[in-house]
Design a protein around this motif. Sequence first.
Motif, PDB file in Angstrom:
ATOM      1  N   SER A  68       0.819  -1.199   0.000  1.00  0.00           N
ATOM      2  CA  SER A  68       0.000   0.000   0.000  1.00  0.00           C
ATOM      3  C   SER A  68       0.861   1.260   0.000  1.00  0.00           C
ATOM      4  CB  SER A  68      -0.932  -0.005   1.215  1.00  0.00           C
ATOM      5  OG  SER A  68      -1.692   1.174   1.253  1.00  0.00           O
ATOM      6  N   ALA A  69       1.854   1.303   0.880  1.00  0.00           N
ATOM      7  CA  ALA A  69       2.676   2.506   1.017  1.00  0.00           C
ATOM      8  C   ALA A  69       3.535   2.752  -0.221  1.00  0.00           C
ATOM      9  CB  ALA A  69       3.546   2.398   2.257  1.00  0.00           C
ATOM     10  N   GLY A  72       1.320   4.174  -2.917  1.00  0.00           N
ATOM     11  CA  GLY A  72       0.990   5.561  -2.595  1.00  0.00           C
ATOM     12  C   GLY A  72       2.167   6.500  -2.786  1.00  0.00           C
ATOM     13  N   GLU A  75       2.740   7.092  -6.504  1.00  0.00           N
ATOM     14  CA  GLU A  75       1.710   7.996  -7.012  1.00  0.00           C
ATOM     15  C   GLU A  75       2.058   9.447  -6.672  1.00  0.00           C
ATOM     16  OE1 GLU A  75      -2.943   8.974  -6.095  1.00  0.00           O
ATOM     17  OE2 GLU A  75      -2.320   6.865  -6.059  1.00  0.00           O
ATOM     18  N   GLN A  76       2.444   9.706  -5.425  1.00  0.00           N
ATOM     19  CA  GLN A  76       2.783  11.067  -5.008  1.00  0.00           C
ATOM     20  C   GLN A  76       4.036  11.584  -5.717  1.00  0.00           C
ATOM     21  OE1 GLN A  76       1.031  13.213  -3.177  1.00  0.00           O
ATOM     22  NE2 GLN A  76      -0.529  11.627  -3.209  1.00  0.00           N
ATOM     23  N   LYS A  79       3.234  12.453  -9.337  1.00  0.00           N
ATOM     24  CA  LYS A  79       2.488  13.710  -9.403  1.00  0.00           C
ATOM     25  C   LYS A  79       3.414  14.924  -9.268  1.00  0.00           C
ATOM     26  CE  LYS A  79      -2.018  12.315  -7.573  1.00  0.00           C
ATOM     27  NZ  LYS A  79      -2.924  12.425  -6.414  1.00  0.00           N
ATOM     28  N   GLY A 106       1.766  12.673   2.359  1.00  0.00           N
ATOM     29  CA  GLY A 106       0.672  11.711   2.417  1.00  0.00           C
ATOM     30  C   GLY A 106       0.843  10.647   1.343  1.00  0.00           C
ATOM     31  N   ILE A 107       0.739   9.393   1.740  1.00  0.00           N
ATOM     32  CA  ILE A 107       0.916   8.296   0.775  1.00  0.00           C
ATOM     33  C   ILE A 107      -0.269   7.339   0.788  1.00  0.00           C
ATOM     34  CG2 ILE A 107       3.437   8.403   0.661  1.00  0.00           C
ATOM     35  CD1 ILE A 107       3.514   6.131   2.735  1.00  0.00           C
ATOM     36  N   GLY A 108      -1.412   7.801   1.212  1.00  0.00           N
ATOM     37  CA  GLY A 108      -2.606   6.958   1.201  1.00  0.00           C
ATOM     38  C   GLY A 108      -2.974   6.469   2.583  1.00  0.00           C
ATOM     39  N   ASP A 109      -3.348   5.201   2.658  1.00  0.00           N
ATOM     40  CA  ASP A 109      -3.867   4.621   3.900  1.00  0.00           C
ATOM     41  C   ASP A 109      -2.822   4.411   4.993  1.00  0.00           C
ATOM     42  OD1 ASP A 109      -6.399   4.495   2.785  1.00  0.00           O
ATOM     43  OD2 ASP A 109      -6.083   2.459   2.004  1.00  0.00           O
TER      44      ASP A 109
END
Length: 173
Positions: A68-69, A72, A75-76, A79, A106-109
């Motif tokens: 998950s991390a 994320g 993705e960051q 961007k 912030g990297i999501g959950d």
Amino acid sequence: MSRWVDRLIPADGEGPGAIEAGVPEFIDSQMNTPYGYGALWYMHGPFVGGPATLGYQLEFSPRALYRSALAGLEEQVCKRFSKRFDELDASTRDSVIGELESGKLGIGDVPAVDFFTQVLQNTHEGYFCDPKHGGNRDMAAWKMINFPGARADYIDWVEQYGKRYPLAPVPSA
């Protein structure tokens, strides 16, 4: 993962870096063990935030946390920089890692600080572990710190401060 651990323990004149010590391979192999799946942990809710003194409090097994991390993070980074993390220069990677460590990215959950802490812990484990676990390739970290390894007896050397232990380290069987 190799660009991560390379920034946490880089090679220098003192000794090998995390890459040379096989840390990425160690972490990958650990994610396919009961540890990686959280099989030996209590993994039932409720999952409530708490102080760090209470230890790990997330709903993710280490394997799920990494998946998950890392997604994320990519993705960051894409961007912000239009590049993957591995494509960033060393200074920019250090900056991103610093933002994770301080919780500013912030990297999501997965909370960034918890992810950073997990990667740092697993990097240390892979760097200094017994080579039978897949890290500390050629006992490089042990040689660097003059650790005797799994010798049956080195008690005569325990209190000889400042003296170099004369024998090479020995891995466990």
